[in-house]
Design an enzyme around this catalytic site. Structure first.
Site, PDB file in Angstrom:
ATOM      1  N   CYS A  30      -7.382   6.355 -12.807  1.00 52.87           N
ATOM      2  CA  CYS A  30      -7.544   5.899 -11.491  1.00 52.87           C
ATOM      3  C   CYS A  30      -8.606   7.116 -10.793  1.00 52.87           C
ATOM      4  CB  CYS A  30      -6.419   5.841 -10.593  1.00 52.87           C
ATOM      5  SG  CYS A  30      -6.863   5.614  -8.816  1.00 52.87           S
ATOM      6  N   LYS A  57       4.723  -2.529  -9.481  1.00 56.29           N
ATOM      7  CA  LYS A  57       4.994  -1.286  -8.579  1.00 56.29           C
ATOM      8  C   LYS A  57       6.596  -1.011  -8.379  1.00 56.29           C
ATOM      9  CE  LYS A  57       0.557  -1.526  -6.604  1.00 56.29           C
ATOM     10  NZ  LYS A  57      -0.062  -2.035  -5.354  1.00 56.29           N
ATOM     11  N   VAL A  70      -2.211   4.774  -5.366  1.00 58.10           N
ATOM     12  CA  VAL A  70      -2.305   6.225  -5.657  1.00 58.10           C
ATOM     13  C   VAL A  70      -3.588   6.731  -5.257  1.00 58.10           C
ATOM     14  CG1 VAL A  70      -0.634   5.925  -7.526  1.00 58.10           C
ATOM     15  CG2 VAL A  70      -2.971   5.572  -8.293  1.00 58.10           C
ATOM     16  N   GLU A  83      -3.933   8.456   0.708  1.00 56.81           N
ATOM     17  CA  GLU A  83      -5.175   8.093   0.694  1.00 56.81           C
ATOM     18  C   GLU A  83      -6.072   9.428   0.174  1.00 56.81           C
ATOM     19  OE1 GLU A  83      -6.906   5.649   1.481  1.00 56.81           O
ATOM     20  OE2 GLU A  83      -4.998   4.380   2.113  1.00 56.81           O
ATOM     21  N   SER A  84      -6.836   9.244  -0.327  1.00 51.13           N
ATOM     22  CA  SER A  84      -7.359  10.417  -1.547  1.00 51.13           C
ATOM     23  C   SER A  84      -7.911  11.527  -0.485  1.00 51.13           C
ATOM     24  CB  SER A  84      -8.118  10.013  -2.609  1.00 51.13           C
ATOM     25  OG  SER A  84      -9.420   9.104  -2.258  1.00 51.13           O
TER      26      SER A  84
END
Length: 239
Positions: A30, A57, A70, A83-84
């Site tokens: 990802c 999940k 993720v 949230e990245s």
């Protein structure tokens, strides 16, 4: 504990996060989760990784993060952040050693604006190969992506710097890098040819020890992305 293989529905929940560590919930391929792992690695933070099966999940994960996406971080106190961009900014604030975001409010705002612009580029990396697979004409999308790459190239020319935040790697470079690591898998590598400064940036990023420590080969990315395009992503590819 770090779980390389994805934990899926029906798996047992991992125990508490060990003291002095932080846990990242991830998926090996990802690009959004790679942002967070790059920041963890670059800052030398002690962390463990739990990979999550994004098609099946686990219920325990949905309780921690209702969206089930993720990356997410979990602290020993059980605090969960997701949230990245939010996870990366959190890490930079909580672990002040080796700051990746600039201290000047204006310079920090500039990086956030650039990130906002880049978020409009990301969909092209998926739409072009997906539409191509369906046999659709992607020439319009490809022309638009070329324009976006040209704009990024122009940013570097105007800044007269090696990286997007100066002459050393900062947060914005790590936030953009994962998609450029995958240009072959996305079938858009050729569009870097007309952008000498952007191409040079990708070559410099490939020399970074943090990037090198976390990257997969173009072949591994291509193999995973093929399973993704076929609608049955092999999250454990290569294990």
């Amino acid at each position: 504990m770090s779980a390389e293989k994805c934990l899926a529905k029906g798996s047992a929940a991992p125990g508490p996060v060990p003291k002095d560590y932080i846990r990242v919930y991830s998926m090996r391929f990802c690009p959004f989760a790679q942002r967070t792992r790059l920041v963890l690695k670059a800052k030398g933070i002690k962390y463990e990784t739990i990979n999550v099966h994004l098609k099946e999940k686990p219920d325990w994960y949905l309780k921690k993060n209702q969206f089930g996406l993720v990356p997410a971080l979990e602290t020993p106190a059980g605090e969960v952040i997701y949230e990245s961009p939010i996870t990366c900014e959190y890490l930079d604030e909580v672990y002040p050693e080796k700051k990746l975001l600039p201290s000047s409010p204006f310079a920090k705002a500039q990086q956030k604006m650039m990130l906002e612009h880049f978020s409009k580029v990301i969909p092209y990396f998926y739409k072009i190969p997906m539409d191509k697979k369906k046999g659709e004409d992607v020439s319009g999308l490809e022309a638009e992506l070329k324009e976006k790459f040209a704009k990024l190239n122009e940013d570097l020319v105007n800044k007269k710097t090696k990286f997007f935040g100066g002459d050393s790697i900062t947060m914005i470079d790590y936030m953009m890098w994962p998609w450029f690591e995958r240009v072959e898998a996305y079938q858009v590598k050729q569009f870097l040819d007309g952008t000498p400064e952007l191409k040079k940036w990708t070559e410099l990023m490939l020399q970074d020890s943090t990037v090198k420590a976390l990257m997969f080969s173009p072949d591994a990315h291509k193999a995973f992305f093929k399973t993704f395009l076929d609608g049955n992503p092999d999250f454990d590819y290569g294990l």
